[in-house]
Design a protein around this motif. Structure first.
Motif, PDB file in Angstrom:
ATOM      1  N   VAL A  24      36.036  36.780  33.705  1.00  0.00           N
ATOM      2  CA  VAL A  24      36.369  36.698  35.126  1.00  0.00           C
ATOM      3  C   VAL A  24      36.828  38.058  35.650  1.00  0.00           C
ATOM      4  CG1 VAL A  24      38.014  35.711  36.769  1.00  0.00           C
ATOM      5  CG2 VAL A  24      36.884  34.233  35.105  1.00  0.00           C
ATOM      6  N   GLN A  25      37.710  38.738  34.921  1.00  0.00           N
ATOM      7  CA  GLN A  25      38.238  40.023  35.394  1.00  0.00           C
ATOM      8  C   GLN A  25      37.163  41.108  35.385  1.00  0.00           C
ATOM      9  OE1 GLN A  25      42.973  39.949  34.356  1.00  0.00           O
ATOM     10  NE2 GLN A  25      41.600  40.431  32.663  1.00  0.00           N
ATOM     11  N   THR A  26      36.233  41.023  34.474  1.00  0.00           N
ATOM     12  CA  THR A  26      35.167  42.023  34.432  1.00  0.00           C
ATOM     13  C   THR A  26      34.142  41.788  35.538  1.00  0.00           C
ATOM     14  OG1 THR A  26      35.441  42.251  32.033  1.00  0.00           O
ATOM     15  CG2 THR A  26      33.382  43.054  32.993  1.00  0.00           C
ATOM     16  N   CYS A  79      38.794  42.206  39.116  1.00  0.00           N
ATOM     17  CA  CYS A  79      40.131  41.816  39.539  1.00  0.00           C
ATOM     18  C   CYS A  79      41.057  41.877  38.330  1.00  0.00           C
ATOM     19  CB  CYS A  79      40.134  40.407  40.123  1.00  0.00           C
ATOM     20  SG  CYS A  79      39.510  39.132  38.988  1.00  0.00           S
ATOM     21  N   CYS A  80      42.337  41.630  38.570  1.00  0.00           N
ATOM     22  CA  CYS A  80      43.305  41.680  37.488  1.00  0.00           C
ATOM     23  C   CYS A  80      44.455  40.735  37.812  1.00  0.00           C
ATOM     24  CB  CYS A  80      43.838  43.104  37.320  1.00  0.00           C
ATOM     25  SG  CYS A  80      44.846  43.332  35.827  1.00  0.00           S
ATOM     26  N   GLY A  81      44.714  39.782  36.917  1.00  0.00           N
ATOM     27  CA  GLY A  81      45.800  38.828  37.115  1.00  0.00           C
ATOM     28  C   GLY A  81      45.415  37.710  38.074  1.00  0.00           C
ATOM     29  N   VAL A  82      46.379  36.809  38.258  1.00  0.00           N
ATOM     30  CA  VAL A  82      46.143  35.667  39.145  1.00  0.00           C
ATOM     31  C   VAL A  82      46.374  36.076  40.592  1.00  0.00           C
ATOM     32  CG1 VAL A  82      46.839  33.313  39.712  1.00  0.00           C
ATOM     33  CG2 VAL A  82      46.789  34.049  37.323  1.00  0.00           C
ATOM     34  N   THR A  83      47.569  36.565  40.891  1.00  0.00           N
ATOM     35  CA  THR A  83      47.891  37.011  42.250  1.00  0.00           C
ATOM     36  C   THR A  83      48.034  38.529  42.352  1.00  0.00           C
ATOM     37  OG1 THR A  83      50.253  36.688  41.791  1.00  0.00           O
ATOM     38  CG2 THR A  83      49.049  34.846  42.792  1.00  0.00           C
ATOM     39  N   ASN A  84      48.226  39.182  41.191  1.00  0.00           N
ATOM     40  CA  ASN A  84      48.361  40.637  41.164  1.00  0.00           C
ATOM     41  C   ASN A  84      48.268  41.093  39.720  1.00  0.00           C
ATOM     42  OD1 ASN A  84      48.794  43.266  41.858  1.00  0.00           O
ATOM     43  ND2 ASN A  84      50.733  42.902  42.942  1.00  0.00           N
ATOM     44  N   SER A 106      40.148  44.502  30.074  1.00  0.00           N
ATOM     45  CA  SER A 106      39.147  44.038  31.046  1.00  0.00           C
ATOM     46  C   SER A 106      39.567  44.331  32.480  1.00  0.00           C
ATOM     47  CB  SER A 106      38.917  42.529  30.881  1.00  0.00           C
ATOM     48  OG  SER A 106      40.136  41.801  31.024  1.00  0.00           O
ATOM     49  N   CYS A 107      40.818  44.774  32.688  1.00  0.00           N
ATOM     50  CA  CYS A 107      41.278  45.140  34.029  1.00  0.00           C
ATOM     51  C   CYS A 107      40.974  46.592  34.373  1.00  0.00           C
ATOM     52  CB  CYS A 107      42.784  44.917  34.158  1.00  0.00           C
ATOM     53  SG  CYS A 107      43.276  43.177  34.226  1.00  0.00           S
ATOM     54  N   ARG A 144      39.814  36.626  44.767  1.00  0.00           N
ATOM     55  CA  ARG A 144      38.428  37.067  44.621  1.00  0.00           C
ATOM     56  C   ARG A 144      37.495  35.867  44.397  1.00  0.00           C
ATOM     57  NH1 ARG A 144      36.721  42.308  43.521  1.00  0.00           N
ATOM     58  NH2 ARG A 144      37.839  43.682  44.964  1.00  0.00           N
ATOM     59  N   VAL A 145      37.898  34.972  43.523  1.00  0.00           N
ATOM     60  CA  VAL A 145      37.079  33.778  43.279  1.00  0.00           C
ATOM     61  C   VAL A 145      37.000  32.915  44.538  1.00  0.00           C
ATOM     62  CG1 VAL A 145      36.904  31.666  41.921  1.00  0.00           C
ATOM     63  CG2 VAL A 145      37.561  33.794  40.806  1.00  0.00           C
ATOM     64  N   LYS A 146      38.107  32.799  45.255  1.00  0.00           N
ATOM     65  CA  LYS A 146      38.115  32.017  46.483  1.00  0.00           C
ATOM     66  C   LYS A 146      37.201  32.636  47.541  1.00  0.00           C
ATOM     67  CE  LYS A 146      41.364  29.921  49.744  1.00  0.00           C
ATOM     68  NZ  LYS A 146      42.804  29.816  50.126  1.00  0.00           N
ATOM     69  N   ASP A 147      37.219  33.971  47.664  1.00  0.00           N
ATOM     70  CA  ASP A 147      36.328  34.649  48.604  1.00  0.00           C
ATOM     71  C   ASP A 147      34.861  34.461  48.207  1.00  0.00           C
ATOM     72  OD1 ASP A 147      38.531  35.481  50.005  1.00  0.00           O
ATOM     73  OD2 ASP A 147      38.614  37.466  49.054  1.00  0.00           O
ATOM     74  N   TRP A 148      34.602  34.490  46.906  1.00  0.00           N
ATOM     75  CA  TRP A 148      33.220  34.272  46.445  1.00  0.00           C
ATOM     76  C   TRP A 148      32.736  32.868  46.809  1.00  0.00           C
ATOM     77  CZ3 TRP A 148      31.011  30.872  42.923  1.00  0.00           C
ATOM     78  CH2 TRP A 148      29.702  31.153  42.553  1.00  0.00           C
ATOM     79  N   LEU A 149      33.598  31.897  46.677  1.00  0.00           N
ATOM     80  CA  LEU A 149      33.227  30.534  47.059  1.00  0.00           C
ATOM     81  C   LEU A 149      32.994  30.433  48.573  1.00  0.00           C
ATOM     82  CD1 LEU A 149      35.672  28.436  44.833  1.00  0.00           C
ATOM     83  CD2 LEU A 149      33.211  28.755  44.514  1.00  0.00           C
ATOM     84  N   GLN A 150      33.815  31.148  49.359  1.00  0.00           N
ATOM     85  CA  GLN A 150      33.618  31.139  50.801  1.00  0.00           C
ATOM     86  C   GLN A 150      32.297  31.798  51.189  1.00  0.00           C
ATOM     87  OE1 GLN A 150      35.355  29.712  53.198  1.00  0.00           O
ATOM     88  NE2 GLN A 150      37.057  28.966  51.951  1.00  0.00           N
TER      89      GLN A 150
END
Length: 326
Positions: free
Chosen positions: A229-231, A235-240, A256-257, A281-287
């Motif tokens: 997911v991070q690669t 992105c890195c971490g859940v919220t930061n 991987s960050c 990032r995942v939420k934006d991808w779904l949108q």
């Protein structure tokens, strides 16, 4: 001495051809004059004007009855031909419906076999692949593929065999299972939109709890899932990226960050790390792919509705056929 026209006489002169008698010409031959009767023959008569005899009346009656029977038989034959044509059309429609059910359910069964095979392969070779939740460790990609593939296989097998055999129990089982899955999908989507905020907070909290299991023994699936997911989402971490500081108890993140992957790059300067939160990032991808997701959902729902309609139609046809020949 000329006799007056008013004098009584027992005899009368026969009327001439030019005279117009007051009475119709085709009457009885007896006429009453002052209490006396005189026989007079009708001057002219044809068979068409005479009263028909019993044989002629009977013949005309039989002829009219025969015509009625002929018309009735013609109407009955026409109705029979229409019913036969309608039955042939209905039989053709049912045959096409049965072939369509067999074809699509066979495709579903083969697809279920493929999904099940991929799930088993991931479970054997990759462990709990793509496991992000610590509270639901069995909710991995491999297990999800195995469950989904098994359900699709069972439903496809029921629909295919039921359509070929026209078996009422199999068609009814196919209808009930597909209807149950359809209602569960609608219920899940409804609950997701109603409790969207609560689900989001719970997912973030559960994902942060899952970070504590990163790189530990027996959690290969969770570790691989976070690295992928991070690669892929950069992105890195859940919220930061600071979510990893609590995991390592230091200013460190997984490799991987890193903007450029290398061994132990997570120990270097924070300027070389991804800082975007993975959840957003995942939420934006779904949108961004929401249209494609809705199209996929509508196609799935339409396929399920057609399966419900076709299976119930074949079930009712099988019931009628069995009742007719019972």
């Amino acid at each position: 001495m000329r006799r007056s026209s008013t004098d009584e006489t027992p005899y009368r002169r026969s009327p001439s051809l030019d005279s117009k008698p007051e009475t119709p010409p085709f009457t009885s031959g007896f006429h009453s004059y002052s209490g006396e009767y005189e026989y007079k023959r009708p001057p002219f008569a044809f068979g068409f004007h005479t009263a028909p005899g019993p044989q002629a009346a009977k013949g005309r009656y039989n002829t009219s009855q025969g015509k009625k029977y002929v018309v009735f038989y013609l109407d009955l034959s026409f109705i029979f031909l229409l019913e036969l044509r309608r039955c042939r059309m209905a039989e053709g429609c049912m045959r096409g419906l049965r072939y369509g059910m067999v074809f699509f359910n066979l495709l579903f069964w083969l697809g279920g076999c493929g999904i099940l095979g991929v799930g088993v392969w991931l479970s054997v070779t990759q462990g709990n692949f793509a496991t992000l939740s610590s509270s639901l460790p069995s909710l991995s990609a491999a297990n999800l593929l195995i469950v989904v593939g098994t359900i699709i296989m069972v439903i496809g097998c029921l629909g295919c065999v039921g359509a070929v055999k026209e078996s009422r129990p199999l068609l009814l089982s196919f209808f009930i299972l597909l209807l149950l899955i359809f209602f569960l999908e609608i219920l899940s989507i409804t609950l997701f939109f109603v409790y969207q905020d609560q689900i989001g907070h719970y997912a973030q909290r559960d994902l942060k709890r899952g970070l504590q299991l990163f790189g530990t023994e027996g959690n290969v699936g969770l570790t691989n899932a976070w690295m992928i997911v991070q690669t892929d989402f950069r992105c890195c971490g859940v919220t930061n990226h600071t979510d990893w500081f609590d995991v390592y108890n230091a200013s460190r993140v997984p490799d991987s960050c890193c903007l450029e992957y290398s061994d132990n790059c997570g120990l270097e300067n924070p300027g070389t790390w991804w800082t975007a939160p993975c959840y957003e990032r995942v939420k934006d991808w779904l949108q961004e792919n929401l249209v494609a997701l809705w199209i996929f959902a509508l196609c799935t729902a339409l396929t399920q509705i057609l399966g419900l309609v076709f299976s119930m139609t074949m079930f009712c046809h099988a019931v009628k056929v069995e009742t007719f020949y019972a």
